[in-house]
Design a protein around this motif. Structure first.
Motif, PDB file in Angstrom:
ATOM      1  N   VAL A  30      67.794 -11.885 152.141  1.00  0.00           N
ATOM      2  CA  VAL A  30      68.871 -12.868 152.099  1.00  0.00           C
ATOM      3  C   VAL A  30      69.998 -12.233 151.288  1.00  0.00           C
ATOM      4  O   VAL A  30      69.789 -11.818 150.147  1.00  0.00           O
ATOM      5  CB  VAL A  30      68.398 -14.181 151.434  1.00  0.00           C
TER       6      VAL A  30
ATOM      7  N   PRO B 116      74.508 -12.020 150.520  1.00  0.00           N
ATOM      8  CA  PRO B 116      75.822 -12.654 150.688  1.00  0.00           C
ATOM      9  C   PRO B 116      76.404 -12.241 152.043  1.00  0.00           C
ATOM     10  O   PRO B 116      76.083 -11.167 152.581  1.00  0.00           O
ATOM     11  CB  PRO B 116      76.647 -12.079 149.539  1.00  0.00           C
ATOM     12  N   GLU B 117      77.261 -13.063 152.584  1.00  0.00           N
ATOM     13  CA  GLU B 117      77.791 -12.875 153.930  1.00  0.00           C
ATOM     14  C   GLU B 117      78.364 -11.474 154.169  1.00  0.00           C
ATOM     15  O   GLU B 117      78.061 -10.841 155.190  1.00  0.00           O
ATOM     16  CB  GLU B 117      78.866 -13.931 154.192  1.00  0.00           C
ATOM     17  N   GLN B 118      79.164 -10.964 153.262  1.00  0.00           N
ATOM     18  CA  GLN B 118      79.787  -9.650 153.445  1.00  0.00           C
ATOM     19  C   GLN B 118      78.740  -8.535 153.478  1.00  0.00           C
ATOM     20  O   GLN B 118      78.812  -7.631 154.300  1.00  0.00           O
ATOM     21  CB  GLN B 118      80.827  -9.370 152.348  1.00  0.00           C
ATOM     22  N   GLN B 119      77.753  -8.597 152.591  1.00  0.00           N
ATOM     23  CA  GLN B 119      76.702  -7.580 152.592  1.00  0.00           C
ATOM     24  C   GLN B 119      75.856  -7.678 153.862  1.00  0.00           C
ATOM     25  O   GLN B 119      75.456  -6.655 154.422  1.00  0.00           O
ATOM     26  CB  GLN B 119      75.824  -7.721 151.352  1.00  0.00           C
ATOM     27  N   ALA B 120      75.595  -8.888 154.318  1.00  0.00           N
ATOM     28  CA  ALA B 120      74.832  -9.072 155.561  1.00  0.00           C
ATOM     29  C   ALA B 120      75.582  -8.447 156.731  1.00  0.00           C
ATOM     30  O   ALA B 120      74.976  -7.809 157.605  1.00  0.00           O
ATOM     31  CB  ALA B 120      74.571 -10.551 155.810  1.00  0.00           C
ATOM     32  N   PHE B 121      76.902  -8.609 156.755  1.00  0.00           N
ATOM     33  CA  PHE B 121      77.729  -8.016 157.803  1.00  0.00           C
ATOM     34  C   PHE B 121      77.562  -6.501 157.821  1.00  0.00           C
ATOM     35  O   PHE B 121      77.367  -5.895 158.879  1.00  0.00           O
ATOM     36  CB  PHE B 121      79.203  -8.388 157.584  1.00  0.00           C
TER      37      PHE B 121
ATOM     38  N   LYS C  99      74.073  -5.509 159.085  1.00  0.00           N
ATOM     39  CA  LYS C  99      73.989  -5.680 160.548  1.00  0.00           C
ATOM     40  C   LYS C  99      74.670  -4.513 161.261  1.00  0.00           C
ATOM     41  O   LYS C  99      74.182  -4.038 162.290  1.00  0.00           O
ATOM     42  CB  LYS C  99      74.616  -7.004 160.973  1.00  0.00           C
TER      43      LYS C  99
END
Length: 101
Positions: A77, A79-84, A87
């Motif tokens: 899980v 933060p959004e930017q790291q997930a981006f 991916k």
């Protein structure tokens, strides 16, 4: 995404699994033959959860055994930017693997 494997992939997946014959029959029916899980619920009198668990045990083994050498599956899980970013890395790794085939 439908969970499907070939018979050879299925055999590799169950090779080291300690599961009963009923689990193998359910998983083969769903993963190899494409049968609906609900058909096993009706015919065997099992709960949906029990049938799903049988299929997922073999599916999880398949995913682990189908990883290329030097790769590792992770679940995190972020933060959004790291997930981006992660991916994007996953896409790049997939392209790299495809170009080697």
């Amino acid at each position: 995404m439908k969970k499907r494997v070939t018979e050879a992939q299925f055999q590799t997946s169950i090779m080291d699994l300690e599961v009963g014959q009923q689990t193998i029959e359910i998983a083969r029916g769903v993963l190899v033959e494409g049968l609906q899980q609900s058909s096993f619920v009706r015919t065997l009198g099992l709960t949906r959860g029990a049938v799903s668990q049988a299929v997922n045990r073999v599916w999880t083994a398949h995913l682990e055994k189908s990883l290329p050498e030097g790769y590792e599956r992770v679940s995190v899980v972020l933060p959004e930017q790291q997930a981006f970013i992660v991916k994007k890395w996953a896409q790049q790794a997939a392209l790299k693997r495809e170009s080697k085939q």
